[in-house]
Design an enzyme around this catalytic site. Sequence first.
Site, PDB file in Angstrom:
ATOM      1  N   GLU A   1     -15.480   4.004   1.083  1.00 25.69           N
ATOM      2  CA  GLU A   1     -15.268   2.524   1.917  1.00 25.69           C
ATOM      3  C   GLU A   1     -16.156   2.660   1.693  1.00 25.69           C
ATOM      4  OE1 GLU A   1     -11.038   1.164   3.281  1.00 25.69           O
ATOM      5  OE2 GLU A   1     -11.074   3.429   3.679  1.00 25.69           O
TER       6      GLU A   1
ATOM      7  N   LYS B   1     -14.565   0.925  16.592  1.00 19.93           N
ATOM      8  CA  LYS B   1     -14.424   1.699  15.288  1.00 19.93           C
ATOM      9  C   LYS B   1     -15.218   1.953  14.249  1.00 19.93           C
ATOM     10  CE  LYS B   1     -11.310   4.353  13.409  1.00 19.93           C
ATOM     11  NZ  LYS B   1     -10.119   3.502  12.645  1.00 19.93           N
TER      12      LYS B   1
ATOM     13  N   GLY C   1       1.099  -1.351  -0.206  1.00 21.67           N
ATOM     14  CA  GLY C   1       0.122  -0.037   0.126  1.00 21.67           C
ATOM     15  C   GLY C   1       0.393   1.319  -0.003  1.00 21.67           C
TER      16      GLY C   1
ATOM     17  N   GLY D   1      -0.160   3.189   4.427  1.00 21.41           N
ATOM     18  CA  GLY D   1       1.606   2.395   4.398  1.00 21.41           C
ATOM     19  C   GLY D   1       2.203   3.684   4.424  1.00 21.41           C
TER      20      GLY D   1
ATOM     21  N   SER E   1      -1.421   6.641   2.366  1.00 28.19           N
ATOM     22  CA  SER E   1      -1.718   7.185   3.317  1.00 28.19           C
ATOM     23  C   SER E   1      -0.914   6.861   5.195  1.00 28.19           C
ATOM     24  CB  SER E   1      -2.357   8.744   3.965  1.00 28.19           C
ATOM     25  OG  SER E   1      -3.227   7.824   4.375  1.00 28.19           O
TER      26      SER E   1
ATOM     27  N   ASN F   1     -14.691  16.859  11.084  1.00 23.53           N
ATOM     28  CA  ASN F   1     -16.116  16.078  12.281  1.00 23.53           C
ATOM     29  C   ASN F   1     -15.986  17.289  13.485  1.00 23.53           C
ATOM     30  OD1 ASN F   1     -13.948  14.612  10.960  1.00 23.53           O
ATOM     31  ND2 ASN F   1     -12.158  13.319  12.012  1.00 23.53           N
TER      32      ASN F   1
ATOM     33  N   ASN G   1     -18.006   9.688   8.973  1.00 23.31           N
ATOM     34  CA  ASN G   1     -17.352   9.465   7.489  1.00 23.31           C
ATOM     35  C   ASN G   1     -18.266   9.886   7.269  1.00 23.31           C
ATOM     36  OD1 ASN G   1     -15.016   8.088   8.736  1.00 23.31           O
ATOM     37  ND2 ASN G   1     -15.170   6.974   7.315  1.00 23.31           N
TER      38      ASN G   1
ATOM     39  N   ASN H   1     -10.119  -0.316   7.064  1.00 23.77           N
ATOM     40  CA  ASN H   1     -11.566   0.405   7.835  1.00 23.77           C
ATOM     41  C   ASN H   1     -13.070  -0.543   7.560  1.00 23.77           C
ATOM     42  OD1 ASN H   1     -10.492   2.800   9.263  1.00 23.77           O
ATOM     43  ND2 ASN H   1     -11.013   3.902   7.293  1.00 23.77           N
TER      44      ASN H   1
END
Length: 294
Positions: free
Chosen positions: A260, A182, A7, A12, A10, A200, A190, A104
């Site tokens: 995602e 989570k 990956g 990875g 960000s 957020n 999200n 995620n």
Amino acid sequence: MKASIIGGGSIGLLFAAYLLRSGMDVSLIVRRKEQKGAIQNDGLKLKSRNGQFTYKPDVHILSEVESIEADILIVAVKSYQVADIKSEILTKFEQTKSILFVQNGMHHIKFLPDLKNHSVYLGIVEHGSLKESDTCIRHTGVGQTKIAPYIDGHSGINWEQYSTDSFSFVHHHDWYEMLSKKLHINSVINPLTAILGVENGRLLDHPDWIDLMKKLSAESCRVLHINENDAWEDLLTVCKNTSLNKSSMLRDIESRRKTEIEAINGYLVELASQDQIELSNHEFVYKMIKGMEM
């Protein structure tokens, strides 16, 4: 100890930089030849509160390697990409004892039982990171990486020994509890931040937005079987502590990338349908995000 990281996004890049900094031998496996060449030429640059550092990992293209020797494989691709690389993990990392997944949501869990010959770990990353280019990662918020065993887990790896003040690993005994908490937070913050186009903390600025948060939160708790009051307090804490952050889903929408949403709200809708539970609010935000992706 030798680690391979699949990956070049960000997460990875963040893992590669900090594991190199801890003295580990790291191979970074990316998808594009352009990124491989850029890192080989310029190095991997980490920008953090402690300064700016440059490292030189070994870089490979996943499709071009036959096999890679590693003690640990860290899979840091997006959740919807896990299925695409599962066969390559099985063949090219057949001898790798330990595999850590840091996606995620929980949609990728369905692909993991085939890895029964490995010690499989699941992790959640609570750091803030921003990929500024193919070769540069900015560490925008210090958090932790929580890790729990999924299959076996008796590989003898003490993840915490690789912790630093800025990049710590914490053992968690129950992977479902860790991921479900989570997932609950991600399933609220999200999609709402992506739809509204706000950071957020802005979700707490308007009573109507807070009402939407409460409805999504209650539905998530119902299908995940977690305590509603505790989950709500955790959600408020995360919103306040990351008030200036943009969620990954908002960044994906802004960058015209696939999100995602399938692994987060889509997973909850799928799970609820199996138990004949109605998640009208999650179905709504799921369809909104899918439309925005197009």
